[in-house]
Motif scaffolding. Sequence first.
Motif, PDB file in Angstrom:
ATOM      1  N   THR A  90       0.519  -1.226   0.243  1.00 61.98           N
ATOM      2  CA  THR A  90       0.083   0.256   0.444  1.00 61.98           C
ATOM      3  C   THR A  90       0.662   1.253   0.211  1.00 61.98           C
ATOM      4  O   THR A  90       0.135   2.197   0.131  1.00 61.98           O
ATOM      5  N   ASP A  91       1.782   1.010   0.227  1.00 61.01           N
ATOM      6  CA  ASP A  91       3.348   2.175   0.045  1.00 61.01           C
ATOM      7  C   ASP A  91       2.976   3.099  -0.453  1.00 61.01           C
ATOM      8  O   ASP A  91       2.763   4.828  -0.694  1.00 61.01           O
ATOM      9  N   GLN A  92       2.531   2.891  -2.095  1.00 58.91           N
ATOM     10  CA  GLN A  92       2.521   4.071  -2.970  1.00 58.91           C
ATOM     11  C   GLN A  92       0.968   4.210  -3.195  1.00 58.91           C
ATOM     12  O   GLN A  92       0.827   5.281  -4.401  1.00 58.91           O
ATOM     13  N   GLY A  93      -0.115   3.592  -2.630  1.00 56.97           N
ATOM     14  CA  GLY A  93      -1.482   3.548  -2.888  1.00 56.97           C
ATOM     15  C   GLY A  93      -1.961   5.642  -2.538  1.00 56.97           C
ATOM     16  O   GLY A  93      -1.548   5.879  -1.089  1.00 56.97           O
ATOM     17  N   ASP A  94      -3.315   5.994  -2.752  1.00 59.99           N
ATOM     18  CA  ASP A  94      -3.837   7.016  -2.616  1.00 59.99           C
ATOM     19  C   ASP A  94      -4.414   6.378  -1.185  1.00 59.99           C
ATOM     20  O   ASP A  94      -4.940   5.053  -1.507  1.00 59.99           O
ATOM     21  N   GLU A  95      -5.607   7.367  -0.348  1.00 53.17           N
ATOM     22  CA  GLU A  95      -6.060   7.134   0.604  1.00 53.17           C
ATOM     23  C   GLU A  95      -6.790   5.794   0.492  1.00 53.17           C
ATOM     24  O   GLU A  95      -7.748   4.656   1.619  1.00 53.17           O
ATOM     25  N   VAL A  96      -7.642   6.540  -0.708  1.00 53.97           N
ATOM     26  CA  VAL A  96      -9.000   5.573  -1.334  1.00 53.97           C
ATOM     27  C   VAL A  96      -8.460   3.840  -1.484  1.00 53.97           C
ATOM     28  O   VAL A  96      -8.985   3.120  -0.422  1.00 53.97           O
ATOM     29  N   PHE A  97      -6.850   3.681  -1.601  1.00 55.26           N
ATOM     30  CA  PHE A  97      -6.617   2.054  -1.914  1.00 55.26           C
ATOM     31  C   PHE A  97      -6.091   1.542  -0.445  1.00 55.26           C
ATOM     32  O   PHE A  97      -6.732   0.424  -0.403  1.00 55.26           O
ATOM     33  N   VAL A  98      -6.130   3.021   0.409  1.00 49.27           N
ATOM     34  CA  VAL A  98      -5.317   2.115   0.905  1.00 49.27           C
ATOM     35  C   VAL A  98      -6.183   1.462   1.937  1.00 49.27           C
ATOM     36  O   VAL A  98      -6.092   0.770   2.973  1.00 49.27           O
ATOM     37  N   VAL A 158      -3.903   3.754   8.009  1.00 50.38           N
ATOM     38  CA  VAL A 158      -4.752   4.134   6.868  1.00 50.38           C
ATOM     39  C   VAL A 158      -4.530   6.198   7.413  1.00 50.38           C
ATOM     40  O   VAL A 158      -4.171   7.508   6.755  1.00 50.38           O
ATOM     41  N   GLN A 159      -5.059   6.103   8.133  1.00 55.32           N
ATOM     42  CA  GLN A 159      -4.070   7.562   9.497  1.00 55.32           C
ATOM     43  C   GLN A 159      -3.473   7.850   8.672  1.00 55.32           C
ATOM     44  O   GLN A 159      -3.067   8.806   8.321  1.00 55.32           O
ATOM     45  N   GLN A 160      -1.915   7.417   8.798  1.00 54.21           N
ATOM     46  CA  GLN A 160      -0.373   7.583   8.978  1.00 54.21           C
ATOM     47  C   GLN A 160      -0.262   7.819   7.078  1.00 54.21           C
ATOM     48  O   GLN A 160       0.433   8.258   7.050  1.00 54.21           O
ATOM     49  N   CYS A 161      -1.079   6.969   6.142  1.00 53.73           N
ATOM     50  CA  CYS A 161      -1.233   7.303   4.953  1.00 53.73           C
ATOM     51  C   CYS A 161      -1.552   8.766   3.857  1.00 53.73           C
ATOM     52  O   CYS A 161      -0.766   9.007   3.827  1.00 53.73           O
ATOM     53  N   HIS A 166      -0.212  13.632   2.479  1.00 57.52           N
ATOM     54  CA  HIS A 166      -0.576  15.615   2.422  1.00 57.52           C
ATOM     55  C   HIS A 166       0.634  16.066   3.114  1.00 57.52           C
ATOM     56  O   HIS A 166       1.077  17.250   4.042  1.00 57.52           O
ATOM     57  N   ASP A 167       1.805  15.637   3.710  1.00 57.52           N
ATOM     58  CA  ASP A 167       3.254  16.191   4.015  1.00 57.52           C
ATOM     59  C   ASP A 167       2.503  16.722   5.241  1.00 57.52           C
ATOM     60  O   ASP A 167       3.123  17.905   5.449  1.00 57.52           O
TER      61      ASP A 167
END
Length: 364
Positions: A90-98, A158-161, A166-167
Amino acid sequence: MAAAPTTITLLDTLSAWPWPRQVNPHREDVSIASGQWVQSFGLFSPKAQVAFNRCDFGLLAALAYPLLNKEHFRSAADFMAALYCFDEYTDQGDEVFVRQAADIVKDALRNPFKARPEGEMPIGEVFRQFLARTVPISSTSVRQRLVETQERAMDAQVQQCVDRKHDFARNSEEYLAIRLHSSSMLPSYVIMELDIDVPDEVYYHPLLEKLRYWGFILICIDNDIFSYNIERARGQALHNWVTLIALERNIAIQEAVNYLGSLHDRTKDSFLEATKNLPTWGEPIDSEVRRYVDGIGNWVRANYEWSFESRRYFDTHGAEVRGTLQLTMLPKVQSCQAQISPGVAAAKSSYLLSEVGLRPNRQT
């Protein structure tokens, strides 16, 4: 502006830790079987598979669970590998993917004997097979704790992602509230219970809750110090306690490392003092509690040893870094625009933001 450091000095945080290095005798056979199991899912590209192998999660499991029998140890090794699979997948995925991946994992954990839908992302099947293998060799209470704590870990991931995408830099209190769960340390403790019987009324005793938390703090400090260099180089240092301490206190990175080292020492003292004053419930519960507490203490040692012995943080230089405690800083490969939590009061320091590879865009 102060010059960025070219090296940082690490800390020998466990020189007096009473739990020695131990390795499960089934390490070699189980590590091979577990590694082949992970590879069978085809989650990784050839390059990513090499990175997975370099981490040697079989070694981490062998150090963390040295007393488990071969059957239990296989579940432990699979769990360590499954956690990494989720992170990398999931590292390169966006919030929806994760979020989708997290929900699939949570459903798989609740239904370990139900076939996963055809065409679903394979991470669900990884966790389903892990738990299906673990259910027959664990008690009902252990299964419940494992599922509940790992579900919370999924939500925290998910929150970490979201924060990373969003840096966004959190303050220490906010960071630890997420990290306690996103690290999956609580379910990792539960794996110890595959051959330990701690009743619920004992498991949730306030002192055991504190010991679990203090163990997490010790592991988190060591992990974040050891991983800071590569996370900074990748522009991912916002989700690292070293960075947050430097920003909050407006101090240099080395000073932040030293500050966390002092906190590590104080936490160790609290942990060791508490282990001398455990409540008593009579036998055989007292012996089981002692084994459980020893397991937490051993986990702290395991994480420390694995950090140097695997190639996850120091590549082939682990022995050298451990001997000298000197770490050469890697070049930064990218720069992020940071959004700073209101609690990170020292974010005004452009030097510190530059040092961790960030540009300020404060949110207040």
